[in-house]
Design an enzyme around this catalytic site. Structure first.
Site, short mmCIF file in Angstrom:
data_model
loop_
_atom_site.label_atom_id
_atom_site.label_comp_id
_atom_site.label_asym_id
_atom_site.label_seq_id
_atom_site.Cartn_x
_atom_site.Cartn_y
_atom_site.Cartn_z
N GLN A 164 -8.64 10.92 7.81
CA GLN A 164 -7.36 11.61 7.85
C GLN A 164 -7.09 12.35 6.54
OE1 GLN A 164 -3.49 9.80 9.39
NE2 GLN A 164 -3.20 9.55 7.18
N GLY A 206 0.82 -1.20 0.00
CA GLY A 206 0.00 0.00 0.00
C GLY A 206 0.85 1.26 0.00
N HIS A 207 1.88 1.29 0.85
CA HIS A 207 2.79 2.44 0.87
C HIS A 207 3.51 2.58 -0.47
CE1 HIS A 207 2.78 1.42 5.31
NE2 HIS A 207 2.49 2.71 5.34
N ASP A 254 -7.16 5.58 5.14
CA ASP A 254 -7.38 6.53 6.24
C ASP A 254 -8.22 7.68 5.72
OD1 ASP A 254 -5.54 5.39 8.43
OD2 ASP A 254 -4.22 5.46 6.68
N SER A 279 -0.04 -1.78 8.43
CA SER A 279 1.09 -2.21 9.25
C SER A 279 0.62 -2.99 10.47
CB SER A 279 1.91 -0.99 9.69
OG SER A 279 2.47 -0.33 8.57
N LEU A 296 -4.51 -3.56 3.31
CA LEU A 296 -3.16 -3.68 3.84
C LEU A 296 -2.93 -2.62 4.91
CD1 LEU A 296 -0.99 -4.39 0.66
CD2 LEU A 296 -2.24 -5.99 2.13
N GLN A 338 0.43 11.48 18.02
CA GLN A 338 -0.88 10.96 17.60
C GLN A 338 -1.26 9.66 18.30
OE1 GLN A 338 0.71 10.70 13.52
NE2 GLN A 338 -0.39 8.75 13.33
#
Length: 283
Positions: A150, A32-33, A147, A183, A181, A57
């Protein structure tokens, strides 16, 4: 690839680069990154990535200390993607003084959904992102749609502060079984990993129910949300929310927005065992 931790050194390397594209991350990189890195290359050059696990955060009972840190593996992946600079500051580099100035998003966007269940989360996100923008000074910055809230908050922050940064959304990348996906997927046990794709399946069912409605109204949408929460709970999940919201502002639907056929998005956060997963699906 240049690996830089000092802000002034970063600025020296980027001096005169007015088309830089930027992807901020907290590391432990997955496909994903990497898809965001490729998208960034389409919109600017050079590509700058950052890795920084941002203490601001994380809540007091969250996973800051145990958050996966895999720097060497991350470096190898970024080098293969042709990233020009990895900005990897320490806390002392990025916050040489206590970060007493904070960016506080408006309550109607920052204190709902994720903001309700993670108080102060978006204040920490906005503060670090604004500081990273100041360090990198990119033309564009890429954020994933997984996200969703966000992404919206950062886009509005850039607009309201008149930042010269275009915010580019990247589509959510999923495993073959549909799990978004993340982390934090590494926290899942074998059995939990087999169950985890049910979160996306239930969102797909919610989407289909909304599409098939002959007449949308606020009550029927609430009924669909409650049924989905009950489905997850029945499977052993601990849902924080499943919410059908307007895409434009994440506010609940109104009679007027339903009559105008405003695009909707389904957002969810739920714990499976000790792992909290988020996902969303646009309608």
């Amino acid at each position: 690839m240049k690996i830089i931790s000092d802000i002034q050194e970063l600025r020296d390397h980027l001096r005169g680069q007015n088309r830089a594209s930027f992807v901020p991350t907290m590391g432990n990189l997955h496909e994903g990154h990497l898809s965001l890195m490729r998208l960034a290359r389409q919109h600017g050059d050079p590509v700058v990535a950052s890795i920084f696990v941002n203490r601001l955060q994380f809540g007091p009972n969250e996973d800051f200390d145990s958050y996966p840190r895999t720097m060497q593996a991350d470096i190898d992946k970024l080098e293969k993607e042709g990233v020009y600079i990895l900005f990897a500051p320490t806390e002392r580099d990025l916050y040489p003084q206590p970060q007493e100035y904070r960016v506080d998003p408006p309550q109607q966007l920052g204190d709902i959904l994720e903001g309700e269940f993670r108080p102060g989360f978006f204040k920490g996100v906005c503060t670090v992102v604004l500081k990273l923008f100041s360090c990198v000074q990119p033309k564009v910055a890429v954020f994933g749609k997984k996200d969703y809230q966000q992404l919206m908050i950062i886009r509005q922050m850039a607009k309201q502060f008149a930042l010269p940064v275009e915010i580019i959304p990247g589509e959510t990348i999923r495993a073959e079984d549909g799990l978004a996906l993340s982390s934090r997927n590494g926290y899942l046990s074998t059995e939990e990993r087999q169950e985890a794709p049910e979160l996306q399946k239930i969102l797909q069912e919610v989407r289909q129910r909304v599409i098939e409605l002959k007449e949308r109204n606020i009550k029927t949408l609430a009924d669909i949300e409650q049924k989905a929460v009950a489905q997850l709970t029945g499977r052993g999940w601990q849902p924080d929310y499943i919410a059908i919201r307007q895409q434009s502002n994440l506010a609940p639907s109104t009679k007027e927005s339903l009559e105008a056929d405003e695009p909707l998005v389904i957002l969810t956060a739920a714990k499976l065992g000790k792992t909290r997963l988020i996902d969303n699906l646009e309608i």
